[in-house]
Design an enzyme around this catalytic site. Sequence first.
Site, mmCIF file in Angstrom:
data_model
loop_
_atom_site.group_PDB
_atom_site.id
_atom_site.type_symbol
_atom_site.label_atom_id
_atom_site.label_comp_id
_atom_site.label_asym_id
_atom_site.label_seq_id
_atom_site.Cartn_x
_atom_site.Cartn_y
_atom_site.Cartn_z
ATOM 1 C CG ASP A 159 -1.972 1.068 1.178
ATOM 2 O OD1 ASP A 159 -1.601 2.243 1.023
ATOM 3 O OD2 ASP A 159 -3.160 0.751 1.317
ATOM 4 C CB ILE A 160 3.036 2.586 -2.432
ATOM 5 C CG1 ILE A 160 3.702 1.245 -2.109
ATOM 6 C CG2 ILE A 160 4.071 3.691 -2.575
ATOM 7 C CD1 ILE A 160 4.385 1.190 -0.756
ATOM 8 C CD GLU A 161 -2.313 5.580 1.237
ATOM 9 O OE1 GLU A 161 -3.086 6.552 1.238
ATOM 10 O OE2 GLU A 161 -2.683 4.425 1.577
ATOM 11 C CG ASP A 162 1.404 11.265 2.387
ATOM 12 O OD1 ASP A 162 0.734 12.214 1.955
ATOM 13 O OD2 ASP A 162 2.191 11.380 3.332
#
Length: 587
Positions: A159-162
């Site tokens: 889960d890759i974000e921000d």
Amino acid sequence: MRRPRTLGAVLSVLATTVASAGLVLGSGAGAQAAATAATPMPAHVFAPYFESWNGDSPAALSQQSGAKYLTMAFIQTEARGSCTPYWNGDSSQPIAPSEFGADFTTIRSRGGDVIPSFGGYTADNGGTEIADSCSSVDSIAAAYEKVITTYDVSRLDMDIEDNSLENSAGIDRRNKAIKKVQDWAAANGRPLQISYTLPTTTSGLADSGLAVLENAVSNGTQVDVVNLMTFDYYDGASHNMAQDTKTAISGLKDQLADLYPSKTEAQLWGMTGIIEMPGIDDYGPAETFTTADAPVVYDWAVSKGLSTLSFWALQRDNGGCPGTGGNDTCSGIPQDTWYFSRTFAPFTSGSGPATDDYSVALSPGSATVAPGESTTATVNTAVTSGSAKTVDLTVSGAPAGVKAVLDPTSVTAGGTSKLTLATSESAAPGTYRITVTGASGTLGHAAAFTLTVSGPGGGTGSLVNGDFESGALNPWTCQPGGAVVSTPVHGGSHALSVAATASQTGECTQALTLAPNTTYTLSGWVQGSYSYLGVRGDASADTWGSSNGYAKQSVTFTTGSTGAVTVYLHGWFGQGTVYADDLSVTS
């Protein structure tokens, strides 16, 4: 996606053993024999996120909700610079059989499994996503391997974000580490899939998310599934969440076609996944995923052959906080507990290319008829994998005055059936969703047909019997107890009584076909505690209030391309009867 707020504060560094040839996998306290026979994920799987930090039992909620597969959120390091993975970055929750091991065993005994997820917003924002935190590719790979062998899983989610989307070094380390683990798994005959979960626009990945996949390609890293967070668009616009899901995933599929030019259309769709947020998300009411959106997304995902259907998060799947957005424990909208889980659960099907699977579709998918007329559609089935099996067909959702007949009611996958919808002279004008469901063994797939019955109530801006002076409900449809009453009234001599009880909201509805792409106002006079007035379908909007006497409620909405909406009024569980009068829809 929303994340746990508290992380540990003590730095812990993983001691890493590197052989002269590179990474030594299979060493460490969590390691088991590499050849352990993890079970591959189904070809199509519903796997909602599970908030692992709040003390709930994954096995218990899996059973209660009917969600056999769970995406476990989240694994991260305890502090920046660490290479040691923990559940939620909490050193008291190590990657060990003592943490969730018994739950995972129970889930598997019931025919399900889990997908551990690394990262999440808190980790990505705070530098504790393991590839951002740890500078050693070998140590990152060892952490992935530890999770795989400790829990015997066949898929990991990233889960890759921000901030993690801007950390180019972390992106490269992550994909290099995944490639090492994939090589290890292949050498040991162990099934392993990698999914990426990424933010999205309404037309597909932004450049930052696409760069993550481009880096994977350059490193020779296999990405099996790309899940898009089809919520939190942060663009200040109102959204039709079901339609925006379709455009976002379609855009992703086209982007994947550029990255993987040798893949077929079916293979590209089979690399995509959807993550919704049921109810009012953390951006606010402009991004509300409704109970009406869920079956639309489900049917579309099935028709396209998507890999994964999910939502954030299992603990939100109830209506326990009316009007509240972004809560981790409730959706903020009127719904039955586990409504979204039970709507999406049949999506799980197939365990690989050899599975005997099929699809169901309708042609045409809609029609407009006058009362007393009939229409037909062809039910098309097709083999999507394996060999052709018998598919039993049923039809549901036909309103009073509409007779729905399938001929035949059983076909071999690849065959067709004829759906006939015959309306009587008394059929109430409106737009109705009629569902044809195919069943074969444990697999079930469905397709929807939109039937519009023309006449009064089916025209633009026309709500029939909004003042209830006919003395009868028609064409309104209510849950048990809904009735037209003579007191209390706002105007005239009749009003609507909505029977909200401890077990139901008492909802009353009327289907309309309005002008496409047009702004309307739904208004009326309402009395009672937690009274909700709104529309769903090709527009989504609502308002609510509480009043001991009649008070004006109104809400503005804009239709989409079809104009087909359902007007609804309901109360809330255990809050008593709601009354309504002089309801109207005006442009």
